[in-house]
Design an enzyme around this catalytic site. Structure first.
Site, short mmCIF file in Angstrom:
data_model
loop_
_atom_site.label_atom_id
_atom_site.label_comp_id
_atom_site.label_asym_id
_atom_site.label_seq_id
_atom_site.Cartn_x
_atom_site.Cartn_y
_atom_site.Cartn_z
N LYS A 1 60.76 72.61 57.21
CA LYS A 1 59.87 73.52 57.95
C LYS A 1 59.32 74.54 56.97
O LYS A 1 60.07 75.28 56.33
CB LYS A 1 60.64 74.21 59.07
CG LYS A 1 59.81 75.24 59.82
CD LYS A 1 60.55 75.82 61.01
CE LYS A 1 59.71 76.88 61.70
NZ LYS A 1 60.38 77.43 62.89
N LYS B 1 57.41 69.89 59.53
CA LYS B 1 56.56 70.85 60.26
C LYS B 1 55.89 71.82 59.30
O LYS B 1 56.59 72.34 58.44
CB LYS B 1 57.46 71.60 61.23
CG LYS B 1 56.77 72.67 62.01
CD LYS B 1 57.78 73.39 62.87
CE LYS B 1 57.08 74.50 63.63
NZ LYS B 1 57.99 75.24 64.43
C1 PBG Z 1 60.68 79.34 66.01
C2 PBG Z 1 59.57 78.37 66.01
C3 PBG Z 1 58.25 78.52 65.54
C4 PBG Z 1 57.59 77.36 65.89
C5 PBG Z 1 58.49 76.53 66.50
N1 PBG Z 1 59.73 77.16 66.54
C6 PBG Z 1 57.58 79.66 64.95
C7 PBG Z 1 57.96 80.17 63.64
O1 PBG Z 1 58.82 79.64 62.94
O2 PBG Z 1 57.40 81.20 63.29
C8 PBG Z 1 56.12 77.07 65.64
C9 PBG Z 1 55.49 76.11 66.58
C10 PBG Z 1 54.01 76.08 66.55
O3 PBG Z 1 53.33 76.79 65.80
O4 PBG Z 1 53.48 75.32 67.36
N2 PBG Z 1 61.34 79.56 64.83
#
Ligand code: PBG
Length: 323
Positions: free
Chosen positions: A194, A247
Site C-alpha cells: 500500500k 493499492k
Molecule cells: C485506511 C484506508 C484508506 C483507504 C483504504 N483504507 C485511506 C488511507 O490510507 O489514507 C483508501 C481507499 C481509497 O482511496 O479508495 N487506512
C-alpha cells in the site's frame, strides 16, 4: 511477415474478437466498498465521489441487497463512528458502527460475503492509523488495538478482515488473536503493498480520516519503490495473509504484475477513490466517455494480474456485464 501475416483478420467482427479475447471481467471479481455511519435513515452522498454514500446500517441493508442481486459476491465495510479519540476506541467497540452493520447485513443477506477494513484512522481524533507517540505512529503499541478490532469484527460475523494500516507485524498479531479467539477459519486479506498516495484524497472525505498533522509516509510505501513491494508481500504471506492487496491500482499496474508473477496467492487490486473520482469528473465535463473508460480501467487491472478488484465502479460495471 507482411503481407502473409495480417493481424486485422482476427479483429474483423465482434464475434472473432470475442473468440480471441485474452482477458475478461466478471462481477465475480468485484468487491464493493461501503461506508457505514451512525444514526438511522442516513444517506449522505460523498461530494467528491458521486454515486457513493455514507449510510446508516438500516439504509445499508437495502444497498447490500442490491449489490448481492447484481451478482457481486462481496462488500468491504468502512466505518464512520459518532465519536473519535486518541486511541480509536470506537473501532474495537463491540457495539461500534461496523460491528452493528456486519450483524445487520449478515442477518439480511447471509450469502453476501462481508469483509471489514481493519484500521484506526477512521476512529482516531488525529486521523492517523495508530497510536501517536512523539509525533509519529508507534508501531508496536498499535498492533494490539488492531487485533482487538479484527476480533470484534469476527465476533460480529465478518467473513474476512482486511488490515489497511501498514504497521509492521500486524498480520501475525491479527492471525494469532483470531486463532486464539476461535476464528481460525476467518481469512486475512492484507493491504501488503500500500503506497502513500495522493489518489486516496476523496476517500479521506468519505471516511473523514484525513490526518490532522503530517502524512502517512512513515508507514505507507514510497511510490518510487518496486523491490520493496516484494519484501512487504513476502512478509505478509509468511505472517499468514490469505489474499494480498496492491493499492492503488492504476498507477501501480507494474506492481500488480510483479506480485502476480512472484507469488501464488490470490491478488486483489484496490481501484481507489481518486481513480474513481477522476473518471466521474471528466465524464461530467464531457471530456471522457465514463462507461468505456471505466470498463477499460477495470480490464487493465485484470490484465495486469489481479484476481479481485476492489472498486467503487462495481455496481455500474456489473450492470454492463450482466447485460
Ligand atoms: C485506511 C484506508 C484508506 C483507504 C483504504 N483504507 C485511506 C488511507 O490510507 O489514507 C483508501 C481507499 C481509497 O482511496 O479508495 N487506512
Amino acid at each position: 511477415m507482411f503481407p502473409v501475416h495480417r493481424f486485422r483478420r482476427l479483429r474483423k467482427s465482434e464475434t472473432i474478437r470475442r473468440m480471441v479475447r485474452e482477458t475478461s471481467l466478471s462481477p465475480d471479481c468485484f468487491i464493493y466498498p461501503l461506508f457505514v455511519t451512525y444514526g438511522k435513515g442516513v444517506k449522505k452522498e460523498i461530494p467528491s465521489m458521486p454515486g457513493c454514500y455514507q449510510e446508516s446500517a438500516d439504509v445499508l441493508i437495502s444497498h447490500a441487497k442490491e449489490v448481492h442481486s447484481l451478482g457481486i459476491p462481496a462488500i468491504l465495510l468502512f466505518g464512520i463512528p459518532e465519536t473519535k479519540d486518541e486511541l480509536g476506541t470506537s473501532g474495537y467497540d463491540e457495539k461500534g458502527v461496523v460491528q452493528d452493520a456486519v450483524k445487520a447485513v449478515k442477518d439480511a443477506v447471509p450469502e453476501l460475503y462481508v469483509i471489514t477494513d481493519v484500521c484506526l484512522c477512521e476512529y482516531t481524533n488525529h486521523g492517523h492509523c495508530g497510536v501517536i507517540e512523539k509525533g509519529d505512529v508507534n508501531n508496536d503499541k498499535t498492533l494490539g488495538l488492531l487485533a482487538l478490532e479484527a476480533v470484534s469484527h469476527a465476533k460480529a460475523g465478518a467473513d474476512m478482515v482486511a488490515p489497511s494500516d501498514m504497521m509492521d507485524g500486524r498480520v501475525a498479531v491479527i492471525r494469532n488473536a483470531l486463532d486464539r479467539e476461535g476464528y481460525n477459519t476467518i481469512p486475512i486479506m492484507s493491504y501488503a503493498a500500500k503506497y502513500a498516495s495522493a489518489f486516496y484524497g476523496p476517500f479521506r472525505d468519505a471516511a473523514e480520516s484525513t490526518p490532522r498533522f503530517g502524512d502517512r509516509r512513515t508507514y505507507q510505501m514510497d511510490p518510487a519503490n518496486k523491490r520493496e513491494a516484494i519484501k512487504e508481500v513476502a512478509l505478509d504471506i509468511e505472517e499468514g495473509a490469505d489474499i494480498i492487496i496492491v493499492k492503488p491500482a492504476l498507477a501501480y499496474l507494474d506492481i500488480i504484475a510483479l506480485v502476480r508473477s512472484t507469488f501464488v496467492l490470490p491478488v486483489a487490486a484496490y481501484n481507489v477513490s481518486g481513480e474513481y473520482s477522476m473518471v466521474k469528473a471528466a465524464g461530467r465535463l464531457g471530456w471522457l466517455d465514463e462507461q468505456r473508460t471505466m470498463m477499460e480501467m477495470l480490464l487493465s487491472i485484470k490484465r495486469a494480474g489481479a484476481d479481485l478488484i476492489i472498486t467503487y465502479f462495481a455496481k455500474e460495471a456489473a450492470k454492463i456485464l450482466n447485460g
